[in-house]
Structure formats: C-alpha cells, structure tokens
Write a protein that holds these residues in place. Structure first.
Motif, PDB file in Angstrom:
ATOM      1  N   VAL A  35       3.513  -7.057  -1.614  1.00 56.30           N
ATOM      2  CA  VAL A  35       4.142  -7.966  -0.642  1.00 56.30           C
ATOM      3  C   VAL A  35       4.354  -7.240   0.681  1.00 56.30           C
ATOM      4  O   VAL A  35       4.078  -7.771   1.763  1.00 56.30           O
ATOM      5  CB  VAL A  35       5.476  -8.519  -1.194  1.00 56.30           C
ATOM      6  N   THR A  36       4.791  -5.991   0.576  1.00 59.80           N
ATOM      7  CA  THR A  36       4.996  -5.190   1.793  1.00 59.80           C
ATOM      8  C   THR A  36       3.708  -5.107   2.605  1.00 59.80           C
ATOM      9  O   THR A  36       3.703  -5.314   3.812  1.00 59.80           O
ATOM     10  CB  THR A  36       5.433  -3.765   1.412  1.00 59.80           C
ATOM     11  N   LYS A  37       2.614  -4.811   1.901  1.00 58.45           N
ATOM     12  CA  LYS A  37       1.335  -4.712   2.611  1.00 58.45           C
ATOM     13  C   LYS A  37       1.012  -6.033   3.300  1.00 58.45           C
ATOM     14  O   LYS A  37       0.626  -6.063   4.474  1.00 58.45           O
ATOM     15  CB  LYS A  37       0.215  -4.378   1.628  1.00 58.45           C
ATOM     16  N   ARG A  44       6.234  -5.462  -5.198  1.00 56.72           N
ATOM     17  CA  ARG A  44       6.904  -5.287  -3.912  1.00 56.72           C
ATOM     18  C   ARG A  44       5.989  -4.580  -2.922  1.00 56.72           C
ATOM     19  O   ARG A  44       5.904  -4.941  -1.751  1.00 56.72           O
ATOM     20  CB  ARG A  44       8.196  -4.479  -4.093  1.00 56.72           C
ATOM     21  N   ASN A  45       5.278  -3.556  -3.419  1.00 56.43           N
ATOM     22  CA  ASN A  45       4.349  -2.854  -2.539  1.00 56.43           C
ATOM     23  C   ASN A  45       3.308  -3.798  -1.960  1.00 56.43           C
ATOM     24  O   ASN A  45       2.983  -3.746  -0.777  1.00 56.43           O
ATOM     25  CB  ASN A  45       3.629  -1.744  -3.310  1.00 56.43           C
ATOM     26  N   LEU A  57       5.416 -19.165  -0.401  1.00 62.27           N
ATOM     27  CA  LEU A  57       6.168 -19.128   0.859  1.00 62.27           C
ATOM     28  C   LEU A  57       5.416 -19.856   1.968  1.00 62.27           C
ATOM     29  O   LEU A  57       6.018 -20.560   2.777  1.00 62.27           O
ATOM     30  CB  LEU A  57       6.410 -17.681   1.288  1.00 62.27           C
ATOM     31  N   LEU A 104       2.986  -8.332   4.269  1.00 61.18           N
ATOM     32  CA  LEU A 104       3.860  -8.601   5.403  1.00 61.18           C
ATOM     33  C   LEU A 104       3.504  -7.710   6.589  1.00 61.18           C
ATOM     34  O   LEU A 104       3.445  -8.161   7.728  1.00 61.18           O
ATOM     35  CB  LEU A 104       5.321  -8.380   5.007  1.00 61.18           C
ATOM     36  N   LEU A 105       3.237  -6.425   6.298  1.00 59.40           N
ATOM     37  CA  LEU A 105       2.977  -5.507   7.406  1.00 59.40           C
ATOM     38  C   LEU A 105       1.647  -5.783   8.081  1.00 59.40           C
ATOM     39  O   LEU A 105       1.424  -5.390   9.217  1.00 59.40           O
ATOM     40  CB  LEU A 105       3.025  -4.068   6.900  1.00 59.40           C
ATOM     41  N   LYS A 106       0.750  -6.445   7.366  1.00 56.85           N
ATOM     42  CA  LYS A 106      -0.531  -6.776   7.999  1.00 56.85           C
ATOM     43  C   LYS A 106      -0.361  -7.896   9.017  1.00 56.85           C
ATOM     44  O   LYS A 106      -1.306  -8.277   9.682  1.00 56.85           O
ATOM     45  CB  LYS A 106      -1.560  -7.166   6.933  1.00 56.85           C
ATOM     46  N   LYS A 107       0.853  -8.445   9.082  1.00 56.94           N
ATOM     47  CA  LYS A 107       1.163  -9.483  10.060  1.00 56.94           C
ATOM     48  C   LYS A 107       0.345 -10.746   9.854  1.00 56.94           C
ATOM     49  O   LYS A 107       0.164 -11.542  10.758  1.00 56.94           O
ATOM     50  CB  LYS A 107       0.946  -8.968  11.494  1.00 56.94           C
ATOM     51  N   ILE A 124      11.812  -4.405   5.146  1.00 60.59           N
ATOM     52  CA  ILE A 124      11.171  -5.187   4.101  1.00 60.59           C
ATOM     53  C   ILE A 124      11.878  -5.009   2.769  1.00 60.59           C
ATOM     54  O   ILE A 124      12.003  -5.949   1.978  1.00 60.59           O
ATOM     55  CB  ILE A 124       9.689  -4.789   4.019  1.00 60.59           C
ATOM     56  N   MET A 174       3.498 -15.151  -1.996  1.00 56.02           N
ATOM     57  CA  MET A 174       3.297 -15.396  -0.567  1.00 56.02           C
ATOM     58  C   MET A 174       2.701 -16.785  -0.324  1.00 56.02           C
ATOM     59  O   MET A 174       3.049 -17.459   0.644  1.00 56.02           O
ATOM     60  CB  MET A 174       2.382 -14.332   0.042  1.00 56.02           C
ATOM     61  N   LEU A 234      11.056 -21.619  -5.726  1.00 57.92           N
ATOM     62  CA  LEU A 234      10.121 -22.630  -5.228  1.00 57.92           C
ATOM     63  C   LEU A 234       9.020 -22.904  -6.244  1.00 57.92           C
ATOM     64  O   LEU A 234       8.604 -24.048  -6.428  1.00 57.92           O
ATOM     65  CB  LEU A 234       9.489 -22.152  -3.927  1.00 57.92           C
ATOM     66  N   LEU A 282       5.131   4.257  -0.361  1.00 58.54           N
ATOM     67  CA  LEU A 282       4.451   3.238  -1.142  1.00 58.54           C
ATOM     68  C   LEU A 282       3.634   3.868  -2.264  1.00 58.54           C
ATOM     69  O   LEU A 282       3.701   3.444  -3.423  1.00 58.54           O
ATOM     70  CB  LEU A 282       3.545   2.443  -0.192  1.00 58.54           C
ATOM     71  N   TYR A 306      -1.823   0.317   9.093  1.00 55.16           N
ATOM     72  CA  TYR A 306      -0.819  -0.545   9.721  1.00 55.16           C
ATOM     73  C   TYR A 306       0.601  -0.140   9.320  1.00 55.16           C
ATOM     74  O   TYR A 306       1.556  -0.837   9.632  1.00 55.16           O
ATOM     75  CB  TYR A 306      -1.076  -2.020   9.388  1.00 55.16           C
ATOM     76  N   MET A 307       0.704   0.986   8.582  1.00 58.14           N
ATOM     77  CA  MET A 307       2.041   1.458   8.226  1.00 58.14           C
ATOM     78  C   MET A 307       2.231   2.849   8.815  1.00 58.14           C
ATOM     79  O   MET A 307       1.279   3.509   9.210  1.00 58.14           O
ATOM     80  CB  MET A 307       2.163   1.598   6.709  1.00 58.14           C
ATOM     81  N   TRP A 323      13.005  -8.193   0.599  1.00 57.82           N
ATOM     82  CA  TRP A 323      12.192  -8.347  -0.622  1.00 57.82           C
ATOM     83  C   TRP A 323      12.893  -9.152  -1.720  1.00 57.82           C
ATOM     84  O   TRP A 323      12.298 -10.095  -2.263  1.00 57.82           O
ATOM     85  CB  TRP A 323      11.741  -6.964  -1.098  1.00 57.82           C
ATOM     86  N   ILE A 334      12.727 -12.746  -0.749  1.00 58.16           N
ATOM     87  CA  ILE A 334      11.393 -13.315  -0.929  1.00 58.16           C
ATOM     88  C   ILE A 334      11.145 -13.620  -2.393  1.00 58.16           C
ATOM     89  O   ILE A 334      10.691 -14.700  -2.767  1.00 58.16           O
ATOM     90  CB  ILE A 334      10.318 -12.328  -0.409  1.00 58.16           C
ATOM     91  N   SER A 343       5.861   5.443  -4.921  1.00 55.94           N
ATOM     92  CA  SER A 343       6.542   4.509  -5.823  1.00 55.94           C
ATOM     93  C   SER A 343       5.656   4.118  -6.995  1.00 55.94           C
ATOM     94  O   SER A 343       6.123   3.556  -7.971  1.00 55.94           O
ATOM     95  CB  SER A 343       6.967   3.264  -5.056  1.00 55.94           C
ATOM     96  N   LEU A 403      13.409 -16.591  -3.563  1.00 59.78           N
ATOM     97  CA  LEU A 403      13.019 -17.843  -2.930  1.00 59.78           C
ATOM     98  C   LEU A 403      11.699 -18.332  -3.510  1.00 59.78           C
ATOM     99  O   LEU A 403      11.570 -19.494  -3.909  1.00 59.78           O
ATOM    100  CB  LEU A 403      12.888 -17.616  -1.419  1.00 59.78           C
ATOM    101  N   SER A 404      10.741 -17.434  -3.577  1.00 56.50           N
ATOM    102  CA  SER A 404       9.432 -17.832  -4.085  1.00 56.50           C
ATOM    103  C   SER A 404       9.520 -18.275  -5.534  1.00 56.50           C
ATOM    104  O   SER A 404       8.951 -19.286  -5.916  1.00 56.50           O
ATOM    105  CB  SER A 404       8.442 -16.673  -3.982  1.00 56.50           C
TER     106      SER A 404
END
Ligand SMILES: Nc1ncnc2c1ncn2[C@@H]1O[C@H](COP(=O)(O)OP(=O)(O)OP(=O)(O)O)[C@@H](O)[C@H]1O
Ligand SMILES: [Mg+2]
Lengths: 304, 333, 258
Positions: free
Chosen positions: B9-11, B6-7, B172, B13-16, C2, B169, C16, A101, A92-93, C6, C9, A104, C12-13
C-alpha cells in the motif's frame, strides 16, 4: 560441515535452449571472501541469480547454511543478503524508506540495525533524500546497506563497486574485509576487475563460458614455484645450478637467472653462489600477475 | 503478512497513482456535471417557450399522470402483472409532487449513479488499469523485483500481499469515485437527492421485461447497489490487470494490452453480438449496472447472474495463472 | 505519515468491502427475485369474471379511461349507452375490460393474456378506445423533436394496434370492431397538437378501413365546438353528455339512420 555457508553442486542452467552455465560446483566457508572472476558474458550474474533464488537451475543443488534453496527457500534466504546487477531501489522513496520497507520483510530488523547499516556505508547525511536524486555511488551504498540490514551470514555481491569513486572503492573494500573478519560473514563477490578481487578476496573462482576454469587461494594460484636471481654473472650461476644441484635453469631478457626449485634448498643455493664469488643483487619468488592468469585461462577475444 | 500488505500500500501511495486518479476524476466529473446542468437548463427553457405560459408546469403534468395511474389501479380488469409497476410509478410520482421536485431535475446522487453507469465499461476499468498495471511489471522494469524476491519471504506471499493491497486500494478508488461525483455535482445541482425513490429489480424472462419483483428503494440505497456492482467489476479488472502485469514485465505493454482488450472488446460486442462466444469475453460482461434497470440484454442468454459468474471466473482464472507464473518465473532482469 | 494513515486505510477498505459484498448479494437477490415470483403466481386475477355470460348479444369495451368511462356517471360509459340506444329486445351484456391510463402497448398485452380470450371470443361488438395515452406521452417533448417523436409514437401505436386487431380477429373472426377516434381537449391551445391529432385520427381511420368489419368512429368534429359541455370537470375526459355523443355517433356509423 557446518562451516560450509554455501554449497553449490553441479548446477547447470539453460535459457532458451542455450546452455549458459555448465556444471558448476564450489563451496564457501564461514568468514571467507570469494572472488568470482570472469569476462563479460561468462555467466557470473546468471550463477549468482540462481544462488539467491531469482531463477532456478536446470540441474544441480544449492544449499545455504545447510538449507536447500529449492526445498527450504525461506530458511535459506534468511541467511542471505545480496545485490544482483546494480543497486535497484524504489526511486520514489527516500533511501531510509527503502531500507525500512525491505527490512520489514525480514524478521527482527530493528531501527538500530538500519541506522547502523546506514552509518557503515556512510550515507547518514543523505539518507532521507529521494533515491531518484542519488548518484550511482550513493545508490550502491544504499544497495550494500540493504543487503546488510538483516545481518546475513552470506553476502552475495554482483559487481558492487560499479560507479564508486576510488575513495568509495577503498571504503567498500575495507567494509567487506572488516565484515568478514569481525562478524564472520562470508562474501561472494563477482567482478571483472582483477585488482579489486586480488585486494579483497581470499579465494578466487575464475569462470569462463559458464564453466569454472580455476579455483583456489590467491597465493596458491599466483605462485609459480620459480625463483629469480639477479647476479653479476648469470652464466656462471646457471652452471653452478646444473652442476651442483642438477637443476635446469634459463635466462630471461634481463639476463636474470630463473629456475624452478624446492624452496628448502634456496639458502643452500644462495650460499653456494656467494662462496663461488658471485655478487648476489636480488633474489625473489616469481609470481604470475592475476591478470596474466586471467588472460591465460579466459583466452578469448569475442564474447560468446 | 499485514506488514507486507502495508508495504505494498505504501508503494502504491508513494507512486502518487492515487493523486493522478483523483485529478482525472475531478476533471471528468466537473466537465460532465457542468454539461448535465447546461442541458437541463436548456431543456427547461425549451419547455417554457413551448408551453407559452412562461413557466413550465411539470407539476400539473405529473398530477395528471398520477390521477390516470390511480384510476387504472381502481379498474377491476387490470391484469395482475401491471399492478406492481403501476403502484411503483404512483409512489415515485407522489414523492416528487409532495417534495416539489421535478423528476427530471438532476441531483448529486443521481449524477453519481449515472457517472458509474456510463463509466463502468471503460472509464472505471481504465482507472483500475492505471492503478494496477505496474504493480508487478513496474518492479521488473526498475529491477526492484530483485530486492523484493531475495528476502526470506516465499513468492506467493509477496504476490498475495500485492493482490490484497490492490483490492484495498481499488475499494478506496470506488469510494473516491462515489464521493467525488456526489460532492462535485452537488456544487452544480444544489440537490442531494438521497431520498428519491427509484425502481429496481426488473428481470428479463423469455425476452419479456418482468416487473413482478420490482421494488422501490431510495436513490441512496440504489447507489449502494450500483456501486457494489461497480466494485465487483473493478476487482475483476484488477485481477486481470495483475495477471497481465505479471506476464509482460513492462508497464507500457501491460497498459497497451489491457486498453486493446477493453476497447477491442466493445467492438467485438458491437459487431459480433450474434456470435455466442462473445458473451463469454469479460469486456462484454462489464456493464453490470444495466441489469438493475431491467431493459438490458446485450446478447441473448446474458443476465446479471451470468455476467457475475463469467466475470468471477475470469478473475479467478487470472489469479490462478498469475500465481502459477509468478511462482516459477525466472527473474532475469 | 503513511504509517499513521495505514490503519485507517485498512479499516475503511475492509468495512467498504463488506458493504460492497452485501450490496452485490442484494443486487443479485433483487434481480433474481422476479423469476421466483413469476413461477409462483401465474394464477389468473380473481376480480375478473371467469366465464363470459351467455347473453344473446355481447358488447366488449377495451382500451383506456375513455373506454372505461372516466367522467361519466357511475357504471355507464360508451358500451352501456350504446346498448341503451339500440334498444334491442335481446338482453345485451356489456363487459368492460378498459384500464384507465392504458396505452396501445398495454392493450396489446391485455388481448394477449389468456384470461381475456374468452371475453374476446364471445363478443359480438368490440369497442376500442386507445391511443390517447400514447399521444400524451409526447406532449412534453420540445418543438424540434415533436415531429419525430410523433412519428415514432404513431409507429409504435400502429404496431400495437395491428397486433391487437390481429389477435382479436384470430379469436373472433365474426365480431364487429369499432375504433373510437380521439377528440381534442386541447384544441384552442395549440395548432401543432391539433394537426398531429388529425393526422393520428386519419391514419387510425385508414387502419380501420383496411380491416374487415372494422369501423372508425370520429369524435373530433363532434366535440370541437362543444368542449364546455362535452368535457367533464377535469377538462380532459368526456362528460356524460360527451359519452352520449360518442355512443350516438357509434350507433349512426354502425346502424345508419333509421
Ligand atoms: N535472459 C537471457 N536470455 C538469454 N540469454 C541470456 C539471458 N541472460 C543472460 N543470458 C546469457 O547468459 C550469458 C551470461 O550472462 P551473465 O549476465 O551471467 O554474464 P556476466 O558474467 O554477469 O557478464 P558481465 O560481466 O557482463 O556482467 C551471456 O551469454 C548472456 O547472453
Ligand atoms: Mg553480470
């Protein structure tokens, strides 16, 4: 000792009480390209998985650049880049996002290193597309890039040419060869494609039923020490060999003369043939094909 | 470590996933707000027909009640235990009368509290399951676990980064539930209701409702309390989901197992509420918000403290097992 | 993209999470607050006389605002008016434990309370006015569910009343009990309510009939045609005259006509 990039000693692995790998040992030196050859189900992938810490050997030790993979996992893994059974990426990327990714997660992977790896595998044009729409070969290329971005000392590739077109296989081979030559990276490639291994590797390990059955340089392994003469009168040649040099010889189906000799006496033998009035058409060293060797050592018809 | 998080979270988010969850929430909330608005209007109609006068005069009824309560306070004989709750009811009634708000009028904040109170034992856990079920199992089924675990990063760090990303997440998502339910229901009700007074702090002592410590808070403060409890439940569910996700290597199975646990747990509670051990099951303890309104004790011996501790133990245990299994697991995909 | 959101997020999180943890702790604190104060103040309320007087005859009034005497002149009510009526030479002590707005549940709780035991045990006559507030509770239900709501409310009422009477009998087997019936301040407005009220009164009468030394004091018919004068300005509670009427009715039922 410090040139030993990979040292595998006496590892075994049992899964569900079934012993899949039986006491395997081998080493890999800096800059060396080792082919890991074996039929389906021989245990190639299982071995490579243990080398990269995905599974634990039931016995034995593995060290990479002097760091035990068990006790010093992080330091050991910092030297390794790998593809294990197929290029698995986040589909999905985009390819680039994948590399970013994964990069990093290692120290000091720069944008430039990523770009360099992308160029190396020839994916600059499609790198920002989603992996989902990549072809198998494109994924393989990104897979290779992902194994290279952190500049490892040891590259472990499990069937890396699956899905590549002939052009791709050729490019891939060139990439691996030049990496080994220019950057001194050591490469371990598993494959069941003999030609591929023969063309790419300095050394071959043949593995069958979880055991290493052959280990050596390609040239050593293939040479038989036999010389073949094509003569107008092979019977006479045979006679000369036995009378003058006390050598046993035989004739093959093409009426060619074959004998196992010490190469030092070859010029002398040839001279004797000529003086005896024989027409010497061709002389060559008889080599096994790797395929012969492979089939002879992995002599099996069913997968175990 | 921050990069690893972060990675992750990125995953996520990108998975929708988030978009799917927001879509689901919008549908649910819209339907429910519409339903509530409809019922409310129906009720008002009925009152008007019933009283015959054409308009339904909630105010005089409320005033009547208020006078009664005030008289009651004046009585020298009123037992002390009643005073607190009477005073609170008086203050609530005064607010509604002074602000000219019919107490039964739906408001956005009230709806949003109702929504999580109803959803806390099934809908919200399911949303968290959607978010978390493939966190590890997804990496196994696509094989990406191999590229993830062959970096120079210890496994526990990778799992920890996944856990923290999941907590971020989840938090959120709880916020999103709050915001969406307030905003969407406002479109229907045209009434925020942030300042409505709400009574809370009931406790059950020896099976009797105790109102001694009842305090009056605004609806907004109350919703913060409710959402805090919802958040806690969500985090625990997230931890349990993470464990299942580690154990089963397959996202569909993970979702199935958790759905079975959630729905089966409700059955268990329904049919076997006499059986003391049922109260130690996490599903039985999800309905934390009910304790705030006082009347709730699904199985004898349960209280907010009990449920919070039980859930906490479930969460911690899940994480411990999860980390242990993940650390020594053979990756054979 | 993103990378840009980031930090947002994360911030905020984290913020919260702090809010939610605080909320969680607050919720626990609030819910647990009750147990502490429960332990702290079980003391009896100060504003109640701690000892019943030792007068020769004791009247105890229990119940709601009507028992309390809302609408009557200050310091009167059914108890006092009845005491004046029977005109006994003995000194009559009237204690009023009625609470404005009390429902049958409140009354049941009140008679259970240990601090009220002594009053109940000492009383010779216990006048109870209860039920009006139970019934107003269902006034706002819609027509369809009114019947059901009525039934349910009555069942609760009956349960509470039984409990109350039992408790009183346990504490004081000798006392005369008088249950004051409900009058109907809404009589002209709607039939349905009146019917319910009559049914209510009838059933209350049955409860009274089942108990020893327990009388039912009807007020419905007495009030029906005199709401103008018998009701106070609030059109709900009895006026002084209304209370007098109830007291006289009580006298008639308990003592007959001389
Ligand atoms: N998860 C597993 N459980 C049980 N047995 C397994 C598992 N994975 C592999 N094996 C067994 O281990 C043996 C070696 O498998 P492995 O995948 O290493 O073979 P390979 O040499 O890589 O073969 P191929 O050329 O087909 O890739 C096989 O007999 C296989 O059945
Ligand atoms: Mg394989």
């Amino acid at each position: 000792m410090d040139t030993l990039v990979l040292n595998v000693s006496h590892i075994s692995k049992s899964i569900k009480k079934k012993e899949i790998i039986k006491d395997i040992s081998f080493q890999l030196r800096k800059g060396e390209v080792l082919g890991f050859l074996g039929p389906n189900g021989a245990g190639k992938s299982t071995t490579l998985r243990m080398l990269v810490g995905l599974s634990r050997p039931s016995a034995g030790t593995i060290s990479i650049c002097g760091h035990s993979i068990r006790d010093d996992y992080v330091k050991a893994m910092a030297h390794v880049g790998c593809i294990i059974e197929g290029p698995d990426l986040y589909d999905y990327m985009s390819g680039y996002k994948n590399l970013e990714l994964l990069g990093s997660m290692s120290k000091h992977v720069t944008q430039a290193a990523i770009d360099q790896a992308v160029t190396l595998v020839g994916m600059e044009n499609r790198i920002h597309d989603k992996v989902r729409i990549y072809s198998m070969g494109m994924k393989q290329r990104i897979g290779l890039a992902q194994a290279l971005i952190h500049k490892p000392d040891l590259l472990i590739l499990d069937e890396p040419t699956n899905g590549l077109d002939p052009q791709g296989i050729h490019e891939f081979r060139e990439i691996v060869k030049s990496l080994a030559k220019d950057t001194g990276i050591s490469v371990l490639i598993s494959s069941h494609l003999i030609s591929e291994v023969q063309l790419m590797c300095d050394r071959v390990c043949i593995i069958n039923n979880g055991m290493i059955v052959q280990d050596g340089t390609v040239t050593d392994m293939l040479s038989t020490g036999e010389i073949v003469w094509v003569l107008n009168d092979p019977i006479k040649g045979q006679k000369i060999l036995s009378e003058n040099f006390n050598l046993a010889s035989l004739l093959n189906e093409h009426n060619e003369l074959i004998a196992a000799i010490d190469l030092k006496v070859l010029p002398q033998i040839n001279a004797t043939f000529i003086t005896a009035g024989l027409e010497l058409h061709t002389v060559y060293a008889k080599n096994k094909t790797l395929e012969d060797l492979f089939l002879s050592v992995t002599n099996q018809r069913t997968i175990q | 470590m921050l990069i690893l998080i972060r990675n992750e979270v990125t995953k996520l988010l990108l998975k929708k996933k988030l978009i799917l969850i927001i879509g689901l929430l919008i549908i649910f909330i819209t339907l429910l707000s519409y339903g509530q608005q409809y019922t409310y209007e129906k009720n008002i109609d009925r009152f008007e027909n019933f009283s015959g006068a054409g308009t339904y005069d909630w105010k005089s009824l409320a005033t009547q009640r208020l006078n009664d309560l005030e008289n009651r306070l004046d009585s020298p004989y009123i037992p002390d235990s009643g005073i607190a709750s009477t005073e609170i009811e008086i203050r609530q009634l005064r607010y509604f009368i002074e602000n000219d708000i019919n107490p039964i009028t739906p408001s956005a904040v009230k709806f949003s509290v109702d929504f999580v109170e109803q959803g806390i034992s099934l809908l919200i856990p399911l949303i968290i399951v959607i978010l978390a079920a493939d966190l590890v199992s997804g990496e196994f089924s696509t094989g990406t676990i191999k590229v993830l675990l062959t970096r120079a990063v210890p496994r526990w760090k990778i799992l920890l980064s996944k856990l923290i990303a999941l907590i971020l997440m989840t938090t959120l998502v709880v916020l999103i539930i709050g915001i969406l339910s307030v905003l969407i229901s406002y479109l229907f009700f045209r009434q925020w209701g942030f300042n409505e007074p709400v009574a809370t702090g009931f406790s059950l002592i020896d099976g009797q409702l105790n109102a001694d410590s009842v305090i009056l808070v605004t609806r907004f403060q109350y919703s913060l309390l409710i959402y805090s409890l919802t958040w806690y439940v969500s985090i625990v569910i997230a931890a349990i989901t993470l464990l299942i996700s580690i154990l089963v290597e397959n996202t569909a199975t993970a979702i199935g197992v958790l759905m079975a646990a959630l729905i089966g747990g409700q059955f268990l509670q329904f049919f076997l509420s006499d059986w003391a051990i049922v109260k130690f099951f996490f599903v039985t303890n999800l309905d934390l918000t009910r304790y705030l309104t006082g009347s709730y004790q699904p199985i004898g011996g349960m209280s907010l403290n009990f449920s919070i501790i039980t859930l906490g133990l479930w969460g911690l245990l899940s994480l411990m097992i999860g980390f242990m299994v993940f650390n020594r697991k053979d990756v054979l995909v | 993209m993103i990378k840009k959101i980031w930090p947002l997020i994360l911030l905020l999180s984290s913020a919260l999470i702090l809010v939610f943890v605080t909320g969680l702790i607050t919720a626990i604190a609030i819910t647990n607050g009750g147990e502490k104060s429960q332990e702290e103040i079980p003391a009896p309320p100060e504003n109640i006389q701690t000892e019943p007087s030792s007068a020769a005859k004791n009247i105890l009034v229990l119940g709601d605002s009507i028992g309390y005497g809302v609408g009557d002149e200050p310091d009167m009510g059914i108890g006092k008016r009845y005491a004046a009526l029977i005109d006994s030479e003995e000194t009559i002590e009237v204690t009023n434990l009625s609470v404005s707005g009390a429902t049958s549940a409140d009354l049941a709780a009140l008679v259970e309370a240990p601090e009220n035991e002594a009053f109940i045990a000492a009383a010779d006559l216990i006048i109870i006015s209860i039920g009006g507030n139970d019934l107003t509770g269902i006034q706002s239900e819609d027509v369809l569910s009114l019947d059901m709501a009525f039934q349910e409310t009555f069942n609760t009422y009956q349960k509470n009343l039984d409990a109350t009477l039992n408790r009183i009998r346990n504490l004081n087997p000798e006392a005369q009990i008088a249950l004051i019936g409900l009058n109907n301040p809404y009589s002209e407005l709607d039939v349905q309510n009146s019917q319910n009220l009559l049914e209510w009164n009838y059933k209350t009468g049955l409860i009274a009939a089942a108990g020893l030394k327990t009388a039912y004091i009807p007020t419905y018919d007495q009030f029906k045609d005199h709401l103008e004068t018998y009701l106070a300005a609030d059109q709900f509670h009895p006026s002084s005259i209304g209370y007098q009427v109830i007291a006289e009715e009580l006298d008639r039922v308990l003592n007959g006509i001389d």
